[in-house]
Design a protein around this motif. Structure first.
Motif, PDB file in Angstrom:
ATOM      1  N   VAL A   1      25.399 -21.301  38.877  1.00  0.00           N
ATOM      2  CA  VAL A   1      24.991 -20.774  37.568  1.00  0.00           C
ATOM      3  C   VAL A   1      25.272 -19.271  37.554  1.00  0.00           C
ATOM      4  N   MET A   2      26.268 -18.861  36.756  1.00  0.00           N
ATOM      5  CA  MET A   2      26.664 -17.440  36.714  1.00  0.00           C
ATOM      6  C   MET A   2      25.941 -16.728  35.568  1.00  0.00           C
ATOM      7  N   ALA A   3      24.688 -16.358  35.822  1.00  0.00           N
ATOM      8  CA  ALA A   3      23.925 -15.638  34.798  1.00  0.00           C
ATOM      9  C   ALA A   3      24.093 -14.127  34.934  1.00  0.00           C
ATOM     10  N   ALA A   4      24.761 -13.673  35.984  1.00  0.00           N
ATOM     11  CA  ALA A   4      24.941 -12.224  36.171  1.00  0.00           C
ATOM     12  C   ALA A   4      25.762 -11.639  35.034  1.00  0.00           C
ATOM     13  N   ALA A   5      25.412 -10.415  34.656  1.00  0.00           N
ATOM     14  CA  ALA A   5      26.214  -9.659  33.694  1.00  0.00           C
ATOM     15  C   ALA A   5      27.174  -8.821  34.528  1.00  0.00           C
ATOM     16  N   VAL A   6      28.380  -9.313  34.617  1.00  0.00           N
ATOM     17  CA  VAL A   6      29.358  -8.752  35.545  1.00  0.00           C
ATOM     18  C   VAL A   6      30.140  -7.636  34.852  1.00  0.00           C
ATOM     19  N   ALA A   7      30.274  -6.503  35.518  1.00  0.00           N
ATOM     20  CA  ALA A   7      31.081  -5.402  34.956  1.00  0.00           C
ATOM     21  C   ALA A   7      32.521  -5.877  34.831  1.00  0.00           C
ATOM     22  N   ASP A   8      33.129  -5.647  33.691  1.00  0.00           N
ATOM     23  CA  ASP A   8      34.522  -6.061  33.495  1.00  0.00           C
ATOM     24  C   ASP A   8      35.491  -5.027  34.053  1.00  0.00           C
ATOM     25  N   PHE A   9      35.034  -3.783  34.100  1.00  0.00           N
ATOM     26  CA  PHE A   9      35.879  -2.689  34.591  1.00  0.00           C
ATOM     27  C   PHE A   9      35.100  -1.841  35.585  1.00  0.00           C
TER      28      PHE A   9
ATOM     29  N   GLY B   1      28.354 -21.172  32.979  1.00  0.00           N
ATOM     30  CA  GLY B   1      28.597 -19.774  32.645  1.00  0.00           C
ATOM     31  C   GLY B   1      27.709 -19.337  31.502  1.00  0.00           C
ATOM     32  N   PHE B   2      27.648 -18.046  31.291  1.00  0.00           N
ATOM     33  CA  PHE B   2      26.948 -17.469  30.148  1.00  0.00           C
ATOM     34  C   PHE B   2      27.964 -16.712  29.323  1.00  0.00           C
ATOM     35  N   ALA B   3      27.714 -16.557  28.049  1.00  0.00           N
ATOM     36  CA  ALA B   3      28.584 -15.726  27.228  1.00  0.00           C
ATOM     37  C   ALA B   3      27.724 -14.879  26.323  1.00  0.00           C
ATOM     38  N   ALA B   4      27.931 -13.585  26.414  1.00  0.00           N
ATOM     39  CA  ALA B   4      27.243 -12.667  25.514  1.00  0.00           C
ATOM     40  C   ALA B   4      28.253 -12.304  24.442  1.00  0.00           C
ATOM     41  N   GLU B   5      27.915 -12.611  23.202  1.00  0.00           N
ATOM     42  CA  GLU B   5      28.842 -12.325  22.104  1.00  0.00           C
ATOM     43  C   GLU B   5      28.104 -11.557  21.016  1.00  0.00           C
TER      44      GLU B   5
ATOM     45  N   ASN C   1      38.550 -21.886  29.294  1.00  0.00           N
ATOM     46  CA  ASN C   1      39.319 -21.019  30.205  1.00  0.00           C
ATOM     47  C   ASN C   1      38.724 -20.955  31.602  1.00  0.00           C
ATOM     48  N   LYS C   2      37.408 -21.007  31.697  1.00  0.00           N
ATOM     49  CA  LYS C   2      36.757 -20.889  33.001  1.00  0.00           C
ATOM     50  C   LYS C   2      36.418 -22.269  33.577  1.00  0.00           C
ATOM     51  N   GLN C   3      36.900 -23.314  32.918  1.00  0.00           N
ATOM     52  CA  GLN C   3      36.694 -24.712  33.359  1.00  0.00           C
ATOM     53  C   GLN C   3      35.233 -24.993  33.699  1.00  0.00           C
TER      54      GLN C   3
ATOM     55  N   THR D   1      37.944  -5.713  36.922  1.00  0.00           N
ATOM     56  CA  THR D   1      37.372  -6.345  38.123  1.00  0.00           C
ATOM     57  C   THR D   1      37.885  -7.787  38.215  1.00  0.00           C
ATOM     58  N   THR D   2      37.569  -8.441  39.311  1.00  0.00           N
ATOM     59  CA  THR D   2      37.893  -9.849  39.492  1.00  0.00           C
ATOM     60  C   THR D   2      37.078 -10.695  38.523  1.00  0.00           C
ATOM     61  N   ASP D   3      37.703 -11.651  37.865  1.00  0.00           N
ATOM     62  CA  ASP D   3      36.930 -12.623  37.073  1.00  0.00           C
ATOM     63  C   ASP D   3      36.454 -13.709  38.039  1.00  0.00           C
ATOM     64  N   ILE D   4      35.177 -13.657  38.376  1.00  0.00           N
ATOM     65  CA  ILE D   4      34.629 -14.534  39.422  1.00  0.00           C
ATOM     66  C   ILE D   4      34.732 -15.996  39.016  1.00  0.00           C
ATOM     67  N   LEU D   5      34.365 -16.314  37.785  1.00  0.00           N
ATOM     68  CA  LEU D   5      34.417 -17.721  37.357  1.00  0.00           C
ATOM     69  C   LEU D   5      35.844 -18.255  37.313  1.00  0.00           C
ATOM     70  N   LYS D   6      36.813 -17.401  37.030  1.00  0.00           N
ATOM     71  CA  LYS D   6      38.214 -17.863  37.067  1.00  0.00           C
ATOM     72  C   LYS D   6      38.648 -18.157  38.497  1.00  0.00           C
TER      73      LYS D   6
ATOM     74  N   LYS E   1      36.050 -20.883  23.926  1.00  0.00           N
ATOM     75  CA  LYS E   1      37.227 -20.434  24.699  1.00  0.00           C
ATOM     76  C   LYS E   1      36.846 -20.179  26.155  1.00  0.00           C
ATOM     77  N   LYS E   2      35.681 -19.587  26.367  1.00  0.00           N
ATOM     78  CA  LYS E   2      35.232 -19.308  27.744  1.00  0.00           C
ATOM     79  C   LYS E   2      34.948 -20.611  28.498  1.00  0.00           C
ATOM     80  N   LEU E   3      34.348 -21.576  27.801  1.00  0.00           N
ATOM     81  CA  LEU E   3      34.059 -22.888  28.412  1.00  0.00           C
ATOM     82  C   LEU E   3      35.354 -23.497  28.950  1.00  0.00           C
TER      83      LEU E   3
HETATM   84  N1  CTP Z   1      32.079 -13.387  34.592  1.00  0.00           N
HETATM   85  C1  CTP Z   1      32.674 -13.489  35.827  1.00  0.00           C
HETATM   86  N2  CTP Z   1      33.464 -12.466  36.304  1.00  0.00           N
HETATM   87  C2  CTP Z   1      33.694 -11.370  35.536  1.00  0.00           C
HETATM   88  C3  CTP Z   1      33.119 -11.276  34.241  1.00  0.00           C
HETATM   89  C4  CTP Z   1      32.304 -12.309  33.800  1.00  0.00           C
HETATM   90  O1  CTP Z   1      32.483 -14.486  36.520  1.00  0.00           O
HETATM   91  N3  CTP Z   1      34.462 -10.400  36.013  1.00  0.00           N
HETATM   92  C5  CTP Z   1      31.225 -14.490  34.133  1.00  0.00           C
HETATM   93  C6  CTP Z   1      29.846 -14.089  33.651  1.00  0.00           C
HETATM   94  O2  CTP Z   1      28.903 -14.107  34.704  1.00  0.00           O
HETATM   95  C7  CTP Z   1      29.545 -15.150  32.609  1.00  0.00           C
HETATM   96  C8  CTP Z   1      30.913 -15.517  32.060  1.00  0.00           C
HETATM   97  O3  CTP Z   1      31.865 -15.070  33.022  1.00  0.00           O
HETATM   98  O4  CTP Z   1      28.962 -16.304  33.164  1.00  0.00           O
HETATM   99  C9  CTP Z   1      31.244 -14.908  30.735  1.00  0.00           C
HETATM  100  O5  CTP Z   1      30.999 -13.527  30.775  1.00  0.00           O
HETATM  101  P1  CTP Z   1      31.326 -12.645  29.508  1.00  0.00           P
HETATM  102  O6  CTP Z   1      31.127 -11.205  29.857  1.00  0.00           O
HETATM  103  O7  CTP Z   1      30.632 -13.204  28.309  1.00  0.00           O
HETATM  104  O8  CTP Z   1      32.892 -12.968  29.300  1.00  0.00           O
HETATM  105  P2  CTP Z   1      34.224 -12.307  29.813  1.00  0.00           P
HETATM  106  O9  CTP Z   1      35.080 -13.396  30.347  1.00  0.00           O
HETATM  107  O10 CTP Z   1      33.953 -11.167  30.737  1.00  0.00           O
HETATM  108  O11 CTP Z   1      34.889 -11.789  28.468  1.00  0.00           O
HETATM  109  P3  CTP Z   1      34.399 -10.585  27.469  1.00  0.00           P
HETATM  110  O12 CTP Z   1      33.352  -9.759  28.166  1.00  0.00           O
HETATM  111  O13 CTP Z   1      35.638  -9.821  27.182  1.00  0.00           O
HETATM  112  O14 CTP Z   1      33.849 -11.281  26.245  1.00  0.00           O
END
Ligand code: CTP
Ligand code: CA
Length: 228
Positions: free
Chosen positions: A96-104, A149-153, A167-169, A130-135, A163-165
């Motif tokens: 369960v990826m509830a973390a708010a992961v930094a994108d950059f 996964g979680f998505a904050a929109e 793309n991240k399988q 950063t690395t997309d962990i779920l990908k 799309k996230k559902l």
């Molecule tokens: N996530 C991840 N690795 C990252 C960024 C996000 O695994 N580098 C995970 C989050 O933990 C969450 C999911 O992906 O479960 C969606 O995160 P979200 O920030 O909503 O989506 P992003 O794919 O990062 O796209 P964006 O922020 O551009 O909407």
């Protein structure tokens, strides 16, 4: 005490839950992070543990107490989190990826404190993805493993989240409209829409995070029951 716990589809399942906002260092005294409190992830970890799962919480810094019976792994940066998740995922049943992961993150993290000098009226901070962990996890995923996964929109909730559902399988995606009051980051309440490829969207009422966690865990539990 354990013996009195009724058997549930989650009994003995190995679950990884990530929570909190990752920190990316700018210099020894500064970092970039986000508004995540970790409350949703901790509530899910607690709920899974109470239903008999063996829970490891991989957490970025929060002010929260670790739920009883849950194993804690502490991380700071997205790269730390990526390493912890990818090394533990192969032996987990559920992630369960509830973390708010930094994108950059800063392209370079300065060894010494950045000083303001007479000639720098502006500071340009160059960031890199950063690395997309779920990908990464999607590539390692075995058919019986469940990923959530979680998505904050802030707009087009269902479209963006669907799309996230895909793309991240993911098996399950919990979508938050963080532009609404009382939803998502930091507060004690949340309202989510749970998306699954093979199920109509489930929209919850606005409720405290423990109640939302129950509803999310119910869906995970039902998937395990179905897959036998
Ligand atoms: N996530 C991840 N690795 C990252 C960024 C996000 O695994 N580098 C995970 C989050 O933990 C969450 C999911 O992906 O479960 C969606 O995160 P979200 O920030 O909503 O989506 P992003 O794919 O990062 O796209 P964006 O922020 O551009 O909407
Ligand atoms: Ca993101």
């Amino acid at each position: 005490k354990q013996l009195l716990q009724p058997t549930t589809p989650l009994t003995g399942k190995k679950v990884l839950v990530t929570a909190g906002g990752t920190r990316e260092r700018i210099d020894p005294v500064r970092f970039i992070t986000n508004d995540s409190s970790g409350k949703m992830g901790y509530a899910i970890a607690r709920e899974l543990q109470q239903r008999g799962a063996q829970v490891t919480l991989i957490s970025a810094p929060t002010k929260l107490d670790v739920p009883a019976g849950v194993k804690l792994v502490q991380v700071l940066s997205t790269e730390d989190l990526a390493e912890a998740v990818t090394s533990a995922f192969p032996s987990a049943d559920i992630l369960v990826m509830a973390a708010a992961v930094a994108d950059f993150k800063p392209l370079v993290s300065a060894d010494q404190k950045i000083k303001k000098t007479a000639d720098n009226d502006e500071l340009v901070l160059k960031l890199t993805k950063t690395t997309d962990i779920l990908k990464t996890v999607a590539k390692l995923k075995q058919p019986q493993q469940i990923t959530v996964g979680f998505a904050a929109e802030t707009q087009h909730l269902i479209d963006n989240a669907t799309k996230k559902l895909t793309n991240k399988q993911l098996d399950l995606l919990v979508a938050n409209d963080v532009s609404k009051p009382g939803v998502g980051f930091n507060g004690d309440t949340n309202q989510v829409t749970i998306l699954q490829a093979d199920h109509a969207p489930i929209k919850t009422a606005l409720a405290n995070k423990a109640t939302i966690a129950k509803q999310v865990v119910d869906q995970i539990s039902q998937r395990i029951q179905k897959e036998g």
